[in-house]
Design a protein around this motif. Structure first.
Motif, mmCIF file in Angstrom:
data_model
loop_
_atom_site.group_PDB
_atom_site.id
_atom_site.type_symbol
_atom_site.label_atom_id
_atom_site.label_comp_id
_atom_site.label_asym_id
_atom_site.label_seq_id
_atom_site.Cartn_x
_atom_site.Cartn_y
_atom_site.Cartn_z
ATOM 1 N N THR A 4 4.892 -0.918 2.818
ATOM 2 C CA THR A 4 3.537 -0.587 3.272
ATOM 3 C C THR A 4 3.093 -1.532 4.384
ATOM 4 O O THR A 4 2.563 -1.099 5.412
ATOM 5 C CB THR A 4 2.541 -0.658 2.102
ATOM 6 O OG1 THR A 4 2.966 0.247 1.085
ATOM 7 C CG2 THR A 4 1.138 -0.287 2.548
ATOM 8 N N THR A 5 3.312 -2.819 4.208
ATOM 9 C CA THR A 5 2.946 -3.803 5.229
ATOM 10 C C THR A 5 3.727 -3.564 6.515
ATOM 11 O O THR A 5 3.165 -3.631 7.612
ATOM 12 C CB THR A 5 3.215 -5.230 4.715
ATOM 13 O OG1 THR A 5 2.491 -5.428 3.510
ATOM 14 C CG2 THR A 5 2.798 -6.274 5.722
ATOM 15 N N MET A 42 4.715 -9.342 -10.007
ATOM 16 C CA MET A 42 5.127 -8.029 -9.513
ATOM 17 C C MET A 42 6.446 -7.577 -10.132
ATOM 18 O O MET A 42 7.319 -8.382 -10.403
ATOM 19 C CB MET A 42 5.326 -8.065 -8.000
ATOM 20 C CG MET A 42 4.100 -8.181 -7.191
ATOM 21 S SD MET A 42 4.569 -8.072 -5.461
ATOM 22 C CE MET A 42 3.006 -8.387 -4.705
ATOM 23 N N TYR A 54 7.333 -1.771 -2.616
ATOM 24 C CA TYR A 54 6.229 -0.929 -2.143
ATOM 25 C C TYR A 54 5.327 -1.720 -1.194
ATOM 26 O O TYR A 54 4.962 -1.236 -0.122
ATOM 27 C CB TYR A 54 5.420 -0.404 -3.332
ATOM 28 C CG TYR A 54 4.281 0.488 -2.934
ATOM 29 C CD1 TYR A 54 4.473 1.854 -2.781
ATOM 30 C CD2 TYR A 54 3.014 -0.028 -2.701
ATOM 31 C CE1 TYR A 54 3.429 2.677 -2.408
ATOM 32 C CE2 TYR A 54 1.969 0.788 -2.325
ATOM 33 C CZ TYR A 54 2.174 2.138 -2.182
ATOM 34 O OH TYR A 54 1.145 2.953 -1.794
ATOM 35 N N LYS A 55 4.989 -2.924 -1.559
ATOM 36 C CA LYS A 55 4.099 -3.749 -0.731
ATOM 37 C C LYS A 55 4.756 -4.125 0.597
ATOM 38 O O LYS A 55 4.114 -4.116 1.644
ATOM 39 C CB LYS A 55 3.692 -5.005 -1.489
ATOM 40 C CG LYS A 55 2.701 -5.848 -0.748
ATOM 41 C CD LYS A 55 2.129 -6.917 -1.634
ATOM 42 C CE LYS A 55 1.132 -7.730 -0.848
ATOM 43 N NZ LYS A 55 -0.166 -7.736 -1.467
ATOM 44 N N ASP A 61 6.789 -2.723 -7.297
ATOM 45 C CA ASP A 61 5.588 -3.194 -6.603
ATOM 46 C C ASP A 61 5.931 -4.039 -5.377
ATOM 47 O O ASP A 61 5.291 -3.937 -4.333
ATOM 48 C CB ASP A 61 4.713 -4.018 -7.545
ATOM 49 C CG ASP A 61 4.190 -3.228 -8.714
ATOM 50 O OD1 ASP A 61 4.049 -1.994 -8.590
ATOM 51 O OD2 ASP A 61 3.928 -3.840 -9.769
#
Length: 77
Positions: free
Chosen positions: A59-60, A48, A55-56, A52
């Motif tokens: 989002t989680t 990553m 972002y992950k 990324d």
């Protein structure tokens, strides 16, 4: 509709630059340099980019109302 909103928030948060700051005795100490700081800014893991990665995480956090990061360091660089 909710996932579109989460995508927009996460994509904006992922543009932020991460910093490693340590707080001692209720006073903010300047940004620390070292391995952890370098990894957060340039390569959080093998697959990553920092964008990324953040972002992950965001989002989680927004989807599940919970997120955590477990740092794992290899013994050999």
């Amino acid at each position: 509709m909710v996932k579109i909103c989460i995508d927009r928030v996460a994509s904006q948060c992922a543009k932020l630059k991460s910093r490693y700051i340590k707080i001692e005795n209720d006073k903010t100490v300047s940004e620390k340099s070292g391995r952890l700081s370098f990894l957060l800014k340039h390569k959080p893991n093998e697959i990553m980019t920092p964008y990324d990665f953040i972002y992950k995480i965001v989002t989680t956090l927004l989807l599940n109302a919970n997120a955590f990061i477990y740092p794992r360091f290899d013994k050999y660089p």
